[in-house]
Design an enzyme around this catalytic site. Structure first.
Site, PDB file in Angstrom:
ATOM      1  N   SER A   1      40.222 -46.453 -25.420  1.00 44.80           N
ATOM      2  CA  SER A   1      41.481 -46.630 -26.139  1.00 44.80           C
ATOM      3  C   SER A   1      42.074 -48.017 -25.861  1.00 44.80           C
ATOM      4  O   SER A   1      41.425 -49.015 -26.146  1.00 44.80           O
ATOM      5  CB  SER A   1      42.428 -45.492 -25.741  1.00 44.80           C
ATOM      6  OG  SER A   1      43.539 -45.487 -26.582  1.00 44.80           O
TER       7      SER A   1
ATOM      8  N   ASP B   1      40.080 -39.933 -35.954  1.00 47.65           N
ATOM      9  CA  ASP B   1      40.950 -40.286 -34.830  1.00 47.65           C
ATOM     10  C   ASP B   1      42.385 -40.530 -35.320  1.00 47.65           C
ATOM     11  O   ASP B   1      42.612 -41.405 -36.147  1.00 47.65           O
ATOM     12  CB  ASP B   1      40.384 -41.557 -34.176  1.00 47.65           C
ATOM     13  CG  ASP B   1      41.109 -41.941 -32.892  1.00 47.65           C
ATOM     14  OD1 ASP B   1      42.258 -41.500 -32.712  1.00 47.65           O
ATOM     15  OD2 ASP B   1      40.514 -42.677 -32.096  1.00 47.65           O
TER      16      ASP B   1
ATOM     17  N   HIS C   1      40.869 -38.354 -30.903  1.00 42.35           N
ATOM     18  CA  HIS C   1      41.019 -39.494 -30.012  1.00 42.35           C
ATOM     19  C   HIS C   1      40.544 -39.099 -28.615  1.00 42.35           C
ATOM     20  O   HIS C   1      41.138 -38.235 -27.979  1.00 42.35           O
ATOM     21  CB  HIS C   1      42.502 -39.905 -29.981  1.00 42.35           C
ATOM     22  CG  HIS C   1      42.749 -41.203 -29.278  1.00 42.35           C
ATOM     23  ND1 HIS C   1      42.275 -42.400 -29.763  1.00 42.35           N
ATOM     24  CD2 HIS C   1      43.408 -41.494 -28.135  1.00 42.35           C
ATOM     25  CE1 HIS C   1      42.646 -43.377 -28.943  1.00 42.35           C
ATOM     26  NE2 HIS C   1      43.330 -42.853 -27.952  1.00 42.35           N
TER      27      HIS C   1
END
Ligand SMILES: *[C@@H]1O[C@H](CO)[C@@H](O)[C@H](O)[C@H]1NC(C)=O
Length: 407
Positions: A198, A326, A355
């Site tokens: 991320s 996502d 995610h």
């Protein structure tokens, strides 16, 4: 005949309805949900190597059938991992940065010998080495004899700030110092890799793009998981009502707590009360991040952090794993065309996974997860590299990269 059908339909038993429903769902699942991931990379040695050496790439992704929604994948993956993965005892090293700031480097090398390669792990926005998705990778690396070191950002992982400075999504100076340090500590003949999750993926990607030459001398391979490729679009997407927005709010609260815990307000004047009222990441960034790092506007900050348009600058082989659904990363922001032309960057896109989710199977096992499987298959092949093939590919790619830069 029609009468009997009519009779049947008007008195259809409940369990028949249930049965038909299940059959319909099964058909939907098998035909529309289970798919081989999309794999994008320019034709060439890296693509061939990855297709051949990463078996998971050629297999279908079987998302957990009762957990298909992207937000469900995201949240359930986090809950499941945090309930089932024990905490890890790392060897902590406090590393002092050039400006006097300190960061915690958490090492794990239980199952390693002197030849073991090392992977630097960069957690997400407010993450640290005990976050469940980090531990999931650390366990997998340990099982494969790969050494890891988790780079906790300034003010995180229980380390107090020594200087009035936090971290952000595109600041790669701290990472550059950490990479140099790790290179000095790990024996020279052991290869180094790095992986960012991320926001950690944004930091790593920006490092690979902006300090291309430097990164190439230290790192043999890199991997990025669930990165918000285009920060503008990521932020727009996470503000969509209702579920995305809720996730965004949770993250904003977690950003506020991280800020408060870091104790930055003891070093400098911050209007903590108004920062606390932020409901979205954008508001938080407007009230805090851009002021702290001197950006004129949130858009300038997001432009700077965005990775989508920087792929061509990267010269370390980079494998990326993203899910098409996502919530932080709309599909249209994944730079498929750029990756298609890019010899150094390959992107795997699973149709589902949310995610940092990628939950698979009827009851997702935490021992063998999609995310850590791809991680281990890639780094084992790229870093142990017993025949030197990956190293040769890296050198070939670099020659092509230099030719492209010269013309
Ligand atoms: C790492 O692997 C070794 C050998 O399999 C095992 O004994 C050890 O408990 C593992 N450590 C962790 C944290 O998983």
């Amino acid at each position: 005949m029609l009468d009997t059908l009519y009779d049947y339909l008007s008195n259809i038993p409940g369990y028949h309805v249930l049965g038909l429903g299940l059959v319909a769902y099964l058909a939907y699942y098998l035909i529309l949900v289970v798919k081989r991931p999309t794999f994008v990379c320019a034709d060439g040695p890296l693509k061939n190597f990855l297709m051949r050496e990463i078996p998971t790439l050629n297999m279908k992704f079987w998302p957990t059938f009762w957990c298909l929604d992207s937000r469900a994948q995201t949240i359930f993956a986090s809950v499941l991992r945090s309930k089932t993965i024990p905490s890890i005892e790392y060897k902590r090293e406090i590393f002092t940065l050039k400006d006097g700031g300190e960061v915690a480097l958490d090492w794990m090398a239980d199952n390693c010998d002197s030849n073991s390669p090392c992977v630097i792990i960069l957690p997400g926005l407010t993450g640290n080495s005990q976050d469940e998705y980090v531990k999931c990778l650390v366990f997998a690396a340990n099982n494969s004899g790969i050494r890891v070191v988790v780079f906790n950002n300034r003010g995180l992982g229980g380390v107090d700030l020594k200087t009035p400075r936090l971290y952000n999504a595109c600041n790669c100076e701290d990472l550059a110092e950490v990479v140099q340090h790790v290179r000095k500590v790990v024996p020279e003949y052991c290869k180094l890799g790095a992986t960012g999750i991320s926001m950690g993926g944004l930091v790593l990607g920006n490092y690979l793009a902006r300090r291309s030459e430097e990164a190439r001398t230290y790192l043999s391979a890199a991997k990025i998981i669930s990165v918000p490729w285009n920060v503008h679009k990521a932020i727009d997407s996470i503000e969509q009502p209702i579920l995305n927005n809720l996730l965004g709010r949770l993250l904003t609260q977690s950003m506020y707590h991280t800020l408060k815990q870091s104790g930055l307000h003891k070093h400098q004047d911050l209007d903590m009360r108004s920062i606390k009222t932020s409901k979205t990441i954008r508001e938080f960034d407007a009230l805090f991040t851009i002021k702290h790092f001197g950006y004129p506007s949130v858009d300038d900050y997001y432009n700077d952090a965005t990775l989508q348009n920087k792929l061509h600058q990267i010269s370390v082989p980079l494998l990326c794993l993203s899910a098409a659904d996502d919530p932080f990363q709309p599909l249209d922001a994944i730079p498929l065309e750029a990756a298609n032309k890019c010899s150094h960057v390959a992107i795997i896109i699973t149709a589902r996974g949310g995610h940092i989710g990628f939950l698979e199977g009827c009851w997702p096992s935490t021992k063998d997860q999609y995310m850590s499987r791809v991680f281990v298959e890639y780094f084992t092949k790229a870093l142990f590299d017993e025949k030197g093939e990956f190293q040769r590919i890296k050198e070939d790619l670099h020659r092509v990269y230099l030719e492209k830069q010269n013309c």
